[in-house]
Each structure stands twice: as C-alpha cells, then as structure tokens.
Design a protein around this motif. Structure first.
Motif, PDB file in Angstrom:
ATOM      1  N   ALA A  17       0.835  -1.207   0.000  1.00 26.10           N
ATOM      2  CA  ALA A  17       0.000   0.000   0.000  1.00 26.10           C
ATOM      3  C   ALA A  17       0.868   1.256   0.000  1.00 26.10           C
ATOM      4  CB  ALA A  17      -0.939   0.001   1.209  1.00 26.10           C
ATOM      5  N   ILE A  18       1.943   1.245   0.780  1.00 21.95           N
ATOM      6  CA  ILE A  18       2.859   2.391   0.832  1.00 21.95           C
ATOM      7  C   ILE A  18       3.473   2.635  -0.539  1.00 21.95           C
ATOM      8  CG2 ILE A  18       5.091   3.149   1.745  1.00 21.95           C
ATOM      9  CD1 ILE A  18       4.201   1.748   4.417  1.00 21.95           C
ATOM     10  N   ASP A  19       3.911   1.572  -1.197  1.00 23.11           N
ATOM     11  CA  ASP A  19       4.515   1.703  -2.523  1.00 23.11           C
ATOM     12  C   ASP A  19       3.493   2.136  -3.571  1.00 23.11           C
ATOM     13  OD1 ASP A  19       6.957   0.940  -1.475  1.00 23.11           O
ATOM     14  OD2 ASP A  19       6.768  -1.148  -2.141  1.00 23.11           O
ATOM     15  N   GLU A  46      -3.678 -11.612  13.174  1.00 25.15           N
ATOM     16  CA  GLU A  46      -3.274 -10.319  13.744  1.00 25.15           C
ATOM     17  C   GLU A  46      -2.854  -9.311  12.671  1.00 25.15           C
ATOM     18  OE1 GLU A  46      -3.136  -9.281  17.063  1.00 25.15           O
ATOM     19  OE2 GLU A  46      -4.357 -11.069  17.399  1.00 25.15           O
ATOM     20  N   ARG A  47      -2.665  -9.790  11.447  1.00 30.03           N
ATOM     21  CA  ARG A  47      -2.176  -8.918  10.367  1.00 30.03           C
ATOM     22  C   ARG A  47      -3.288  -8.013   9.856  1.00 30.03           C
ATOM     23  NH1 ARG A  47       0.414 -12.185   5.714  1.00 30.03           N
ATOM     24  NH2 ARG A  47       0.725 -10.055   5.000  1.00 30.03           N
ATOM     25  N   LYS A  48      -2.941  -6.754   9.635  1.00 27.38           N
ATOM     26  CA  LYS A  48      -3.863  -5.803   9.034  1.00 27.38           C
ATOM     27  C   LYS A  48      -3.539  -5.702   7.551  1.00 27.38           C
ATOM     28  CE  LYS A  48      -4.590  -3.032  13.139  1.00 27.38           C
ATOM     29  NZ  LYS A  48      -4.499  -1.712  13.761  1.00 27.38           N
ATOM     30  N   LEU A  49      -4.556  -5.857   6.720  1.00 25.66           N
ATOM     31  CA  LEU A  49      -4.413  -5.753   5.278  1.00 25.66           C
ATOM     32  C   LEU A  49      -5.272  -4.602   4.786  1.00 25.66           C
ATOM     33  CD1 LEU A  49      -4.642  -9.565   4.500  1.00 25.66           C
ATOM     34  CD2 LEU A  49      -2.565  -8.177   4.639  1.00 25.66           C
ATOM     35  N   VAL A  50      -4.916  -4.042   3.643  1.00 24.20           N
ATOM     36  CA  VAL A  50      -5.577  -2.855   3.122  1.00 24.20           C
ATOM     37  C   VAL A  50      -6.431  -3.232   1.914  1.00 24.20           C
ATOM     38  CG1 VAL A  50      -5.198  -0.567   2.139  1.00 24.20           C
ATOM     39  CG2 VAL A  50      -3.672  -1.422   3.923  1.00 24.20           C
ATOM     40  N   LEU A  51      -7.713  -2.883   1.969  1.00 23.61           N
ATOM     41  CA  LEU A  51      -8.608  -3.077   0.831  1.00 23.61           C
ATOM     42  C   LEU A  51      -8.395  -1.897  -0.111  1.00 23.61           C
ATOM     43  CD1 LEU A  51     -11.760  -4.105   2.877  1.00 23.61           C
ATOM     44  CD2 LEU A  51     -10.117  -5.605   1.748  1.00 23.61           C
ATOM     45  N   ARG A  52      -7.822  -2.170  -1.278  1.00 24.31           N
ATOM     46  CA  ARG A  52      -7.337  -1.122  -2.179  1.00 24.31           C
ATOM     47  C   ARG A  52      -8.405  -0.106  -2.556  1.00 24.31           C
ATOM     48  NH1 ARG A  52      -7.666  -0.578  -7.324  1.00 24.31           N
ATOM     49  NH2 ARG A  52      -8.280  -2.736  -7.647  1.00 24.31           N
ATOM     50  N   VAL A  53      -9.562  -0.550  -3.026  1.00 27.61           N
ATOM     51  CA  VAL A  53     -10.598   0.374  -3.497  1.00 27.61           C
ATOM     52  C   VAL A  53     -11.129   1.242  -2.351  1.00 27.61           C
ATOM     53  CG1 VAL A  53     -12.888   0.515  -4.555  1.00 27.61           C
ATOM     54  CG2 VAL A  53     -11.210  -1.119  -5.432  1.00 27.61           C
ATOM     55  N   ALA A  54     -11.368   0.642  -1.200  1.00 24.23           N
ATOM     56  CA  ALA A  54     -11.856   1.403  -0.045  1.00 24.23           C
ATOM     57  C   ALA A  54     -10.803   2.406   0.426  1.00 24.23           C
ATOM     58  CB  ALA A  54     -12.232   0.452   1.085  1.00 24.23           C
ATOM     59  N   PHE A  55      -9.521   2.033   0.366  1.00 26.16           N
ATOM     60  CA  PHE A  55      -8.467   2.942   0.802  1.00 26.16           C
ATOM     61  C   PHE A  55      -8.303   4.100  -0.182  1.00 26.16           C
ATOM     62  CE2 PHE A  55      -3.999   4.204   1.646  1.00 26.16           C
ATOM     63  CZ  PHE A  55      -4.204   4.634   2.953  1.00 26.16           C
TER      64      PHE A  55
END
Length: 69
Positions: A17-19, A46-55
């Motif tokens: 996500a950062i990249d 425990e891992r947090k993942l990022v939903l691309r479209v929502a982000f």
C-alpha cells in the motif's frame, strides 16, 4: 511466476500500500496503529491488510498521508 500488478490486487499488505499509493511510511504505520476496524482494513489473524478500493476513497479525504515532493 510473475508478481501481480498492485493495481490489479484487491487486498494489499501495508508495504504494498505504501509503494502503490506513494505514502509516508511513518504516517501510514501511525494510522494503522491507531485505527481499528476502519472500512479499508481487513484482518488475517493479527495482520492488518488494506482493501485497495476502499483505501483509495479514504485517501480522497485524507491526502496528508501521501509523501511530499
């Protein structure tokens, strides 16, 4: 096997996500540490993942997360 293009992935890990979004690493990790249950987060254990479209929608209202210059 070739790595998938980040624009084609629906779920990104924090580093991807950062990249992809050209984010400030410090600000993004502070956000992840202080947010729980945001609409753009998914959990795998425990891992947090990022939903691309929502982000992408979240970033429209919070452009301060992007890197400067």
């Amino acid at each position: 096997m070739a790595r998938p293009n980040l624009a084609e992935k629906d779920i990104l890990n924090p580093s991807e996500a950062i990249d992809y979004f050209i984010l400030s690493r410090r600000k993004f990790y502070d956000l992840l540490k202080n947010m729980d249950g945001e609409d753009f987060l998914a959990y795998y254990g425990e891992r947090k993942l990022v939903l691309r479209v929502a982000f992408e929608k979240y970033l429209l209202h919070h452009p301060e997360l992007r890197r400067r210059g």
